[in-house]
Design an enzyme around this catalytic site. Structure first.
Site, PDB file in Angstrom:
ATOM      1  N   ASP A 102      38.415 -29.335  29.220  1.00 51.70           N
ATOM      2  CA  ASP A 102      39.220 -28.132  29.007  1.00 51.70           C
ATOM      3  C   ASP A 102      40.636 -28.543  28.605  1.00 51.70           C
ATOM      4  OD1 ASP A 102      41.025 -28.403  31.307  1.00 51.70           O
ATOM      5  OD2 ASP A 102      39.328 -27.821  32.571  1.00 51.70           O
ATOM      6  N   ASN A 151      38.394 -34.058  32.185  1.00 54.97           N
ATOM      7  CA  ASN A 151      38.048 -32.678  31.845  1.00 54.97           C
ATOM      8  C   ASN A 151      38.130 -32.454  30.345  1.00 54.97           C
ATOM      9  OD1 ASN A 151      37.776 -32.355  34.538  1.00 54.97           O
ATOM     10  ND2 ASN A 151      39.731 -31.311  34.849  1.00 54.97           N
ATOM     11  N   CYS A 194      24.178 -32.202   2.963  1.00 55.09           N
ATOM     12  CA  CYS A 194      23.276 -33.196   3.573  1.00 55.09           C
ATOM     13  C   CYS A 194      22.593 -32.709   4.837  1.00 55.09           C
ATOM     14  CB  CYS A 194      24.054 -34.481   3.854  1.00 55.09           C
ATOM     15  SG  CYS A 194      25.220 -34.301   5.217  1.00 55.09           S
ATOM     16  N   CYS A 253      28.624 -38.867   7.225  1.00 54.63           N
ATOM     17  CA  CYS A 253      27.925 -38.192   6.122  1.00 54.63           C
ATOM     18  C   CYS A 253      27.028 -39.195   5.406  1.00 54.63           C
ATOM     19  CB  CYS A 253      28.938 -37.596   5.143  1.00 54.63           C
ATOM     20  SG  CYS A 253      28.102 -36.684   3.837  1.00 54.63           S
ATOM     21  N   TYR A 298      27.355 -24.558  24.872  1.00 55.08           N
ATOM     22  CA  TYR A 298      28.763 -24.932  24.695  1.00 55.08           C
ATOM     23  C   TYR A 298      29.596 -23.724  24.262  1.00 55.08           C
ATOM     24  CZ  TYR A 298      28.113 -29.764  25.860  1.00 55.08           C
ATOM     25  OH  TYR A 298      27.852 -30.909  26.567  1.00 55.08           O
ATOM     26  N   ASN A 353      40.712 -34.059  47.521  1.00 60.00           N
ATOM     27  CA  ASN A 353      39.376 -33.490  47.319  1.00 60.00           C
ATOM     28  C   ASN A 353      38.954 -32.802  48.621  1.00 60.00           C
ATOM     29  OD1 ASN A 353      36.481 -33.224  46.848  1.00 60.00           O
ATOM     30  ND2 ASN A 353      36.704 -34.798  45.279  1.00 60.00           N
ATOM     31  N   PRO A 354      38.398 -31.604  48.544  1.00 55.32           N
ATOM     32  CA  PRO A 354      37.953 -30.954  49.784  1.00 55.32           C
ATOM     33  C   PRO A 354      36.739 -31.638  50.406  1.00 55.32           C
ATOM     34  CG  PRO A 354      37.439 -29.574  47.863  1.00 55.32           C
ATOM     35  CD  PRO A 354      38.239 -30.731  47.371  1.00 55.32           C
ATOM     36  N   HIS A 397      37.005 -37.743  28.068  1.00 55.81           N
ATOM     37  CA  HIS A 397      35.677 -37.216  27.749  1.00 55.81           C
ATOM     38  C   HIS A 397      35.684 -36.193  26.618  1.00 55.81           C
ATOM     39  CE1 HIS A 397      34.006 -38.484  31.980  1.00 55.81           C
ATOM     40  NE2 HIS A 397      34.173 -39.498  31.160  1.00 55.81           N
ATOM     41  N   CYS A 414      26.148 -29.121   7.280  1.00 53.81           N
ATOM     42  CA  CYS A 414      26.759 -29.461   5.996  1.00 53.81           C
ATOM     43  C   CYS A 414      25.884 -28.877   4.891  1.00 53.81           C
ATOM     44  CB  CYS A 414      26.853 -30.979   5.844  1.00 53.81           C
ATOM     45  SG  CYS A 414      27.336 -31.479   4.182  1.00 53.81           S
TER      46      CYS A 414
END
Ligand code: OAD
Length: 248
Positions: A107, A105, A156, A134, A69, A219-220, A122, A153
């Site tokens: 982004d 997306n 914990c 927690c 990520y 969409n292609p 999302h 943390c």
């Protein structure tokens, strides 16, 4: 390109009182962000979603997932909105109160193009959240992270994770409710750059169609929800959207 379909979408974009856009990874492909399912370049052709996009995968190897990520975050920060993102935001500003953008997306390119109110189904790859509530009942506090490890943390041991929706997880309820409302209310839905393989997002095209909207897919390549479309326009987001929406 079917010119009559282009003209029909342009005409409806000009007069509709409500337009809803459902975008997927193809929306950002021309900004240099890879899609998930394109055969050669898609992330899921090179990486295993069970390892990298599920809670089990994260618990099994937090460092691997965190590092993946981190790379994707960097790619998103380096990317710029493309002509499709810009055309949508310009259209929304010109036709005040008409446009709702719902995106799968993670982004922030719709937002940076000038549409901060984009509904995100999302999550947000640039944000993090705690893996679990927690366990001590107090608020977690970030401790110094080891290099390459997700922050924990200090009290914990709870881990930070990216604030995206992983496989097997629920979509944010408010976002999904707003998206369904926009799909039901629109006269035109533009489905841009999604394979239609992931639900419930993919179902929004059917929601719109059942409620009486015209549905155009941009969409292609073929998608799994092409049968929901009144018009299928074969082309890319950055080429088609300026053409369809530069309509006053
Ligand atoms: P996919 O990777 O499944 O599909 C991308 C779609 O974009 C394909 O149908 C491509 O043909 C199309 N495409 C590629 N380049 C394009 C371009 N320049 N312009 C327009 N379309 C183009 O991506 P999504 O449908 O968004 O989940 O995938 C849905 C979800 O699956 C994602 O949100 C992600 C993933 O697992 C989460 O992050 C939770």
């Amino acid at each position: 390109m079917a010119e009559d379909a282009v003209a029909a979408v342009q005409a409806l974009a000009r007069r509709a009182d409500r337009v809803c856009v459902l975008s997927g990874a193809g929306m950002s492909a021309e900004s240099g962000i890879p899609t998930f399912r394109d055969a050669m370049s898609g992330l899921w052709s090179r990486f295993d979603p069970a390892q990298l996009a599920s809670e089990e995968g994260f618990r099994a190897n937090p460092a691997r997932v965190w590092a993946w990520y981190a790379e994707r975050k960097q790619a998103v920060r380096a990317a710029q909105p493309n002509a499709g993102h810009v055309a949508l935001a310009d259209y929304g500003r010109r036709r005040s109160g008409v446009l709702t953008i719902v995106t799968q997306n993670v982004d922030d390119l719709h937002q940076r193009a000038g549409w901060p109110q984009t509904i995100r189904l999302h999550g947000d790859i640039l944000a993090d959240r705690w893996l679990q509530p927690c366990p001590s009942g107090r608020a977690c506090a970030v401790a110094q992270a080891l290099p390459g490890e997700p922050p924990r943390c200090a009290d914990c041991g709870n881990l930070l994770r990216p604030a995206v929706v992983w496989f097997g997880e629920m979509l944010p309820e408010d976002a999904m409710a707003s998206a369904e409302q926009a799909a039901r209310a629109c006269e035109l839905m533009l489905v841009v750059g999604t394979s239609g393989a992931v639900w419930p997002a993919a179902g929004l095209a059917a929601v719109a169609r059942r409620a009486g909207a015209k549905v155009a897919i941009l969409n292609p390549d073929a998608s799994e929800i092409d049968d929901q479309a009144h018009w299928v326009l074969r082309g890319t987001a950055a080429v088609l959207l300026p053409r369809l929406l530069d309509v006053g």
